[in-house]
Write an enzyme that holds these catalytic residues in place. Structure first.
Site, PDB file in Angstrom:
ATOM      1  N   ILE A 141      -6.133  13.888 -68.024  1.00 23.38           N
ATOM      2  CA  ILE A 141      -5.038  14.865 -68.075  1.00 23.38           C
ATOM      3  C   ILE A 141      -3.660  14.206 -68.045  1.00 23.38           C
ATOM      4  O   ILE A 141      -2.651  14.891 -67.894  1.00 23.38           O
ATOM      5  CB  ILE A 141      -5.148  15.885 -66.928  1.00 23.38           C
ATOM      6  CG1 ILE A 141      -5.108  15.194 -65.579  1.00 23.38           C
ATOM      7  CG2 ILE A 141      -6.385  16.743 -67.064  1.00 23.38           C
ATOM      8  CD1 ILE A 141      -4.921  16.161 -64.442  1.00 23.38           C
ATOM      9  N   GLY A 142      -3.604  12.882 -68.176  1.00 27.95           N
ATOM     10  CA  GLY A 142      -2.313  12.215 -68.298  1.00 27.95           C
ATOM     11  C   GLY A 142      -1.780  11.560 -67.045  1.00 27.95           C
ATOM     12  O   GLY A 142      -0.564  11.345 -66.918  1.00 27.95           O
ATOM     13  N   VAL A 163       0.355   8.206 -67.773  1.00 29.76           N
ATOM     14  CA  VAL A 163       1.731   8.401 -68.250  1.00 29.76           C
ATOM     15  C   VAL A 163       2.619   8.909 -67.119  1.00 29.76           C
ATOM     16  O   VAL A 163       3.749   8.440 -66.946  1.00 29.76           O
ATOM     17  CB  VAL A 163       1.756   9.381 -69.445  1.00 29.76           C
ATOM     18  CG1 VAL A 163       3.196   9.732 -69.827  1.00 29.76           C
ATOM     19  CG2 VAL A 163       1.037   8.769 -70.638  1.00 29.76           C
ATOM     20  N   LYS A 206      -3.434   0.172 -59.796  1.00 32.23           N
ATOM     21  CA  LYS A 206      -4.667   0.914 -60.079  1.00 32.23           C
ATOM     22  C   LYS A 206      -5.769   0.220 -59.291  1.00 32.23           C
ATOM     23  O   LYS A 206      -6.208  -0.877 -59.660  1.00 32.23           O
ATOM     24  CB  LYS A 206      -4.971   0.877 -61.577  1.00 32.23           C
ATOM     25  CG  LYS A 206      -6.287   1.525 -61.974  1.00 32.23           C
ATOM     26  CD  LYS A 206      -6.128   3.008 -62.190  1.00 32.23           C
ATOM     27  CE  LYS A 206      -7.411   3.610 -62.783  1.00 32.23           C
ATOM     28  NZ  LYS A 206      -7.233   5.012 -63.170  1.00 32.23           N
ATOM     29  N   GLY A 221      -5.082   6.944 -58.992  1.00 33.84           N
ATOM     30  CA  GLY A 221      -6.498   7.091 -58.724  1.00 33.84           C
ATOM     31  C   GLY A 221      -7.317   7.243 -59.993  1.00 33.84           C
ATOM     32  O   GLY A 221      -6.780   7.362 -61.098  1.00 33.84           O
ATOM     33  N   ALA A 222      -8.621   7.245 -59.834  1.00 31.10           N
ATOM     34  CA  ALA A 222      -9.550   7.483 -60.940  1.00 31.10           C
ATOM     35  C   ALA A 222     -10.028   8.921 -60.845  1.00 31.10           C
ATOM     36  O   ALA A 222     -10.630   9.317 -59.847  1.00 31.10           O
ATOM     37  CB  ALA A 222     -10.733   6.518 -60.855  1.00 31.10           C
TER      38      ALA A 222
END
Length: 213
Positions: A13-14, A17, A32, A102-103
């Site tokens: 969902i972005g 960015v 990350k 996060g992942a």
């Protein structure tokens, strides 16, 4: 140290960015913790290409080949994701704000005991929730907000990604969490785009001055 965790109401969902825009806005470091899926450009490489200070990106604690949940990708490579290793990497950025991506969402497992929401608590981080309009997004958004509120994790606000929709107003009203901004749909996401969006977000984001001895 100010830690801001970028979580989403789902996958794809972005978040990356948004993380780049927040990192640029705060002149922050970016991290990350676990990258799963190495066949394409990693999230760290993407953010480094979009922000003004690419050297501000920290290395991942774990880089895993399989594009899957971190706990599954780790099992596929016989890797044990360690909470201590993750927290140790987070401590490498000692000054200034740190933006952590996060992942997936809050209930993504990092290992058999540690979920993303648990990791956020251990980091003592505040959260920005990334939402996007699609069928079911109100449910996913409010469940995410509820989980954070029940865990007593501070939430800075929503950043909506993509085209505007009246769902945003409902999500804000029902969750009682403010809107920080929206990243619009764009055909070409580059440094100039991120710089423009960062300037629009900057006033809504928290800025903490580091204490000096």
């Amino acid at each position: 140290m100010q830690r801001i965790f970028i979580t989403g109401i789902g996958t794809g969902i972005g978040k990356t960015v948004v993380a780049a825009c927040v990192t640029e806005a705060l002149d922050a470091a970016y991290w990350k913790p676990v990258q799963s899926g190495l066949e394409e450009t990693t999230d760290t490489q993407t953010v480094a290409s979009l922000i003004s200070r690419p050297g501000a990106c920290l290395s991942e604690a774990y880089r895993l080949q399989l594009p899957a949940s971190p706990h599954l990708a780790a099992k596929a490579e016989s890797v044990a994701i360690s909470e201590d290793v993750l927290l140790g990497h987070a401590a490498l950025s000692q000054t200034g704000p740190l933006v952590i991506e996060g992942a997936g969402g809050l209930m993504v497992p990092l290992n058999d005991q540690l979920f993303t929401i648990d990791f956020i608590q251990k980091l003592n981080a505040s959260v920005i929730i990334v939402s996007q309009n699609y069928l079911g997004s109100i449910n996913h958004s409010l469940l995410t907000a509820m989980a954070l509120q029940q865990a007593r994790i501070p939430v800075l606000g929503w950043i909506f990604n993509g085209d505007a929709h009246t769902n945003e107003d409902d999500i804000i009203r029902w969750s009682r969490i403010p809107r920080l901004g929206r990243i619009p749909q764009a055909g070409n996401i580059n440094k100039e785009f991120v710089k423009e969006q960062a300037a629009l977000l900057r006033a809504a984001l928290p800025h903490k001055k580091e204490e000096t001895a």
